[in-house]
Design a protein around this motif. Sequence first.
Motif, PDB file in Angstrom:
ATOM      1  N   GLN A  84       0.857  -1.195   0.000  1.00 46.63           N
ATOM      2  CA  GLN A  84       0.000   0.000   0.000  1.00 46.63           C
ATOM      3  C   GLN A  84       0.884   1.234   0.000  1.00 46.63           C
ATOM      4  O   GLN A  84       1.915   1.246   0.663  1.00 46.63           O
ATOM      5  CB  GLN A  84      -0.879   0.046   1.262  1.00 46.63           C
ATOM      6  CG  GLN A  84      -1.885  -1.062   1.383  1.00 46.63           C
ATOM      7  CD  GLN A  84      -3.069  -0.924   0.453  1.00 46.63           C
ATOM      8  OE1 GLN A  84      -3.119  -0.067  -0.420  1.00 46.63           O
ATOM      9  NE2 GLN A  84      -4.046  -1.794   0.633  1.00 46.63           N
ATOM     10  N   VAL A  86       1.666   4.846   1.256  1.00 47.09           N
ATOM     11  CA  VAL A  86       1.381   5.775   2.350  1.00 47.09           C
ATOM     12  C   VAL A  86       2.364   6.938   2.225  1.00 47.09           C
ATOM     13  O   VAL A  86       3.578   6.729   2.324  1.00 47.09           O
ATOM     14  CB  VAL A  86       1.547   5.095   3.732  1.00 47.09           C
ATOM     15  CG1 VAL A  86       1.344   6.105   4.858  1.00 47.09           C
ATOM     16  CG2 VAL A  86       0.565   3.933   3.883  1.00 47.09           C
ATOM     17  N   LYS A 156      -7.041   8.236   2.891  1.00 49.86           N
ATOM     18  CA  LYS A 156      -6.779   7.273   1.822  1.00 49.86           C
ATOM     19  C   LYS A 156      -8.112   6.662   1.446  1.00 49.86           C
ATOM     20  O   LYS A 156      -8.958   6.462   2.299  1.00 49.86           O
ATOM     21  CB  LYS A 156      -5.800   6.194   2.314  1.00 49.86           C
ATOM     22  CG  LYS A 156      -5.310   5.250   1.218  1.00 49.86           C
ATOM     23  CD  LYS A 156      -4.144   4.394   1.716  1.00 49.86           C
ATOM     24  CE  LYS A 156      -3.689   3.397   0.670  1.00 49.86           C
ATOM     25  NZ  LYS A 156      -3.023   4.018  -0.495  1.00 49.86           N
TER      26      LYS A 156
END
Length: 168
Positions: A84, A86, A156
């Motif tokens: 993911q 970030v 997000k």
Amino acid sequence: MDNIVLTTERLILREMTTDDVDKLMEIFSDPEAMKYYPSTKNKEQTIDWINWTLNNYAKYGVGLWIVEDRETGDFLGQCGIVPQEVDGVTEMEIGYLFAKRVWGNGYATEAASACKNYGFEKLKLKKIISLPDVNNIPSTRVAERIGMEVEKKIVKWGKEVSVYSILK
């Protein structure tokens, strides 16, 4: 059964295949199970999800795995390690999503804990994160139970999520 990635006292985590569409639909078609996701998924979107997962296996060697009861073979949910982004950095996240009928049995914590150990021991990761919706108390509790702490909150997927992390 082949494609087994890891096992715990009660669970088997194995690679997802295109044959898992109907099992995953149990979760993806349930508005309560999908409460913290943008929406439920239809069959076509579930196939896209499986293909995204298979691509993660090919590219990163990890992804979400199907979680089954070790004794009965029953489908319980999915849990695994997913790349993911970030704040512009690709981090490895432990993700988990279980069928509503098995909530409250500690399966998510057991599976997430096994994924954490796998990430540190087998993949030699230095850091693992989890990204629960700030309002998803059961998911934040799983992150806390496996030793993670809140690092920060970010936006997000169009919502506020907590960035939980743990260092090796």
